[in-house]
Design an enzyme around this catalytic site. Structure first.
Site, PDB file in Angstrom:
ATOM      1  CE1 TYR A  72       8.699 -36.314 -32.093  1.00  0.00           C
ATOM      2  CE2 TYR A  72      10.976 -36.977 -31.689  1.00  0.00           C
ATOM      3  CZ  TYR A  72      10.112 -35.961 -32.053  1.00  0.00           C
ATOM      4  OH  TYR A  72      10.735 -34.657 -32.277  1.00  0.00           O
ATOM      5  CG  ASP A 126      13.565 -42.573 -37.017  1.00  0.00           C
ATOM      6  OD1 ASP A 126      14.438 -42.224 -36.844  1.00  0.00           O
ATOM      7  OD2 ASP A 126      12.457 -41.878 -36.774  1.00  0.00           O
ATOM      8  CE  LYS A 137      17.245 -38.162 -30.460  1.00  0.00           C
ATOM      9  NZ  LYS A 137      17.087 -36.890 -29.803  1.00  0.00           N
TER      10      LYS A 137
END
Length: 432
Positions: free
Chosen positions: A142, A244, A272
């Site tokens: 994702y 990522d 995050k």
């Protein structure tokens, strides 16, 4: 599973918010979707006043703990001088300097507000740098909600076709069919398939983008040598390697997966844990590549240097650098992983634990796990039944078996002990 105030709030929310939430991932179902009142440290309270040990940690951003005072105080201090400028300030330069210092493959940085934005910008820069259009990503990975990579992420893997010639499947309606011309997909950890594709298409590929582990599919780890193979083949073919690190950055090591695996991508993306829950993201990498931004390559955003995000990142990174925070998290996370594994083995339930002590998953009913195609064979129904029982007892994992458990600095040994006690009970109950 939740009380009357929660039920009432869901009905109220559904009148003004699709599904009654602001992200599809926050919707668990009719009557079983939680609504939170507050959070502090490693705990949260729902609107009915019930307390939980939180292992969702806002999908990963909370690395220090909810409402962590040193971070919040830095934000409050900075807000006294304004929230947002159409100019650059020293604080964002300081944060960029810390990222460059901490992350081995990063020489220059630009900021964004979310992981989706960070990956979107990184892909544009990679295409501009190479003059190519094709992006290669791995099934189950994702990379945010932008159309360029929301392919073969949550769709049923049986729709993906043969692993030798996978079919990129859009993970949402509304993604233009023409986008499929610019995306290629492969199973994660497919060494042979990746080498074959790079032989055939490597000179047409702008970027290979991957998470270090499959952060939205049970935190499936890369097999030994897989990330190194990506690094080698992208170099050979002049493609950009985008790592990522939106989930792993500043969580599994101070320098993220780059430090953990000793690997240097061309570009990396962050969000995050970078700001302990405040809105901040970043992408960065080699100076040669990043330097093309602003020279015919567009990147920007009104909120990319917002003071709350910058202040939170400054405080969070400063704490990570000055204290053994991630080592403490690793110690407790490993004890939790070991304890859960022992509980399942004692009850003769096959289990595979994946990920890292600060961010891990367990998949039930299978013996090995290397990619999303294998994960679908796991017993997801059992996982959900256990999660429901645990939540009723005050332990809050995610309701989705794909989403990892996240640890923070303020999870205590007592929290770990309580969690293991709860799971020892609910596993026995589920077997009856």
């Amino acid at each position: 599973m939740f009380g009357p105030k929660t039920q009432a709030l869901q009905k109220r929310a559904q009148k003004v918010l699709p599904l009654g939430v602001n992200s599809n991932f926050r919707y668990w179902g009719e009557g079983i979707t939680p609504y939170v009142d507050k959070a502090k440290g490693a705990h949260l309270w729902d609107v009915d006043g019930k307390k939980y040990i939180d292992y969702r940690m806002a999908f990963g951003p909370i690395i220090l703990g909810h409402a962590f005072e040193e971070v919040d105080q830095k934000v409050r201090d900075e807000l006294q001088n304004g929230t947002l400028y159409a100019m650059t300030g020293e604080l964002e330069i300081q944060v960029a300097e810390m990222i460059v210092e901490m992350c081995p493959g990063v020489e220059m940085v630009r900021f964004a507000c979310s992981g989706t934005e960070a990956t979107m910008h990184a892909i544009r820069v990679a295409r501009a740098y190479t003059g190519r259009d094709l992006i290669l990503k791995f099934e189950g990975n994702y990379h945010g909600f932008q159309d360029h990579t929301l392919w073969s992420t949550y769709s049923p893997p049986e729709a993906y076709g043969n692993r030798r010639s996978p079919i990129p499947v859009p993970s949402s309606s509304g993604i233009p069919k023409g986008m499929s011309e610019f995306i290629m997909t492969l199973p994660f950890n497919d060494f042979e398939g990746f080498e074959r594709v790079m032989r055939s298409y490597g000179d047409q590929i702008a970027a290979v983008i991957t998470e270090p582990c499959q952060g939205n599919c049970a935190a499936i780890n890369p097999q030994e040598g897989f990330l190194e193979l990506i690094r080698k083949k992208t170099e050979e073919h002049g493609a950009v390697f985008i790592l990522d690190e939106v989930k792993t950055g500043f969580r599994i090591a101070n320098g993220g997966a780059q430090e953990y695996y000793g690997i240097k991508p061309d570009l990396a993306t962050y969000a995050k844990a970078l700001g302990n829950g405040y809105p901040v993201a970043a992408f960065g990498g080699k100076k040669e590549i990043m330097s093309i931004i602003g020279h015919g390559v567009a990147q920007g955003g009104t909120y990319t240097n917002n003071k709350p995000g910058m202040a939170a990142a400054y405080a969070t990174l400063s704490l990570l650098k000055s204290k053994p925070i991630l080592k403490s998290i690793e110690k407790r996370g490993q004890r939790l992983m070991d304890g859960l594994k022992e509980i399942f083995e004692e009850n003769d339930i096959p289990v595979v634990l994946t990920g890292y002590p600060a961010m891990f998953s367990f998949s039930l009913g299978i013996e090995s796990l290397t990619c999303q195609r294998e994960w679908v064979a796991s017993d997801q129904d059992l996982y959900v039944r256990l999660a429901e029982k645990a939540i009723q007892r005050g332990v809050m994992p995610d309701y989705d078996a794909r989403e990892p458990w996240f640890m923070c600095y303020q999870h205590s040994d007592a929290d770990v002990d309580e969690t293991l006690g709860v799971y020892a009970e609910v596993v026995k109950e589920a077997k009856k």
